[in-house]
Design an enzyme around this catalytic site. Sequence first.
Site, short mmCIF file in Angstrom:
data_model
loop_
_atom_site.label_atom_id
_atom_site.label_comp_id
_atom_site.label_asym_id
_atom_site.label_seq_id
_atom_site.Cartn_x
_atom_site.Cartn_y
_atom_site.Cartn_z
N HIS A 128 32.83 -8.74 -38.38
CA HIS A 128 31.98 -7.52 -38.11
C HIS A 128 33.28 -6.06 -38.78
O HIS A 128 32.82 -5.79 -39.73
CB HIS A 128 33.00 -7.01 -36.65
CG HIS A 128 32.83 -5.32 -35.92
ND1 HIS A 128 31.34 -4.43 -36.01
CD2 HIS A 128 33.77 -4.32 -36.64
CE1 HIS A 128 31.78 -3.33 -35.80
NE2 HIS A 128 33.22 -3.24 -36.51
N GLU A 174 30.05 3.27 -37.57
CA GLU A 174 29.78 2.12 -36.70
C GLU A 174 28.38 2.14 -36.77
O GLU A 174 27.56 1.08 -36.69
CB GLU A 174 30.82 2.13 -35.63
CG GLU A 174 32.34 2.18 -35.51
CD GLU A 174 32.70 0.66 -36.03
OE1 GLU A 174 31.50 -0.64 -36.02
OE2 GLU A 174 33.41 0.38 -36.04
N SER A 193 26.40 -5.99 -38.87
CA SER A 193 27.03 -7.51 -38.40
C SER A 193 26.51 -7.75 -36.28
O SER A 193 26.86 -8.42 -36.32
CB SER A 193 29.02 -6.67 -38.37
OG SER A 193 28.90 -5.46 -36.79
#
Length: 288
Positions: A128, A174, A193
């Site tokens: 990630h 994010e 991710s």
Amino acid sequence: MDSYPNLRGDYSQMATDYTIAQDWARYTEEEHARWRMLYARQAKLLKRFAAQEFIDGTATLDAGDGIPDLEIASARLSRATGWRLVAVPGLIPETDFFAHLARRQFPVTNWIRKADEIDYLVEPDIFHDFFGHVPLLFNPVFADYMQLYGEKGAEAEKLGTSKILVRLYWYMVEFGLIRTDGGLKAYGAGMLSSAAETRFSIEDKSPNRLRFDLKRVMRTSYKIDDFQETYFVLDSFDELFEATRRDFAPLYELTQRQPEITPDRIVAGDRVITLGDGSWKQRRDQAA
């Protein structure tokens, strides 16, 4: 970190700033194979779903053969934008995270998820952190934004408004989307991710997709354990950087006086790109 009482990483050998040695030689062939599988799966999605800036950064890193050595990647990144990577045992306190960003250092977790966590894990792992976050640090504008965000973090802590500032990281680092000539593209680490949320963020009819508005983002709560119900869309990374350069103190005061907006809501003044139908909740509940 209080929300994660049973953190997986080994915090016993860390320095005062939470950094540790990556100890690249300790990774097993099974762990490298797990990385290659994750990398290959996500790389297949990039051309269709990812912003070009992310694709370019991924190509520069060229990390598909196995878990990357952070020192080697750091040298390449430092030459490009002055950033470097530091290994950490996992989630670290906001104070230290902000400080690293302000110094143009990105913390990367040093362990990789287990085989039964391929599709979801609570804590961020090296896949990630590295695959999701590092490619965009090769983009000069986004790299400068991340440093500025770190500087804003120290200010937010003094004002007691970190909870508000973290929403900007959640929605725009994010889980951010950007509008391009080829349509909406993903650039956020959280979705890029994740094979499932990469597709969901662009193609699914369930979530709302709204034009970026700094005040709106600061008022919007979020969930950490499900697909996002609202995504915010940039026109460019310059737009995000310029919005973050302003004095946040008045925005914090305004936000604290206004009610929080839940992730599923549309409110007056929203510039709606896609009005979601909320069907994900129905599909999830039916599958439960």
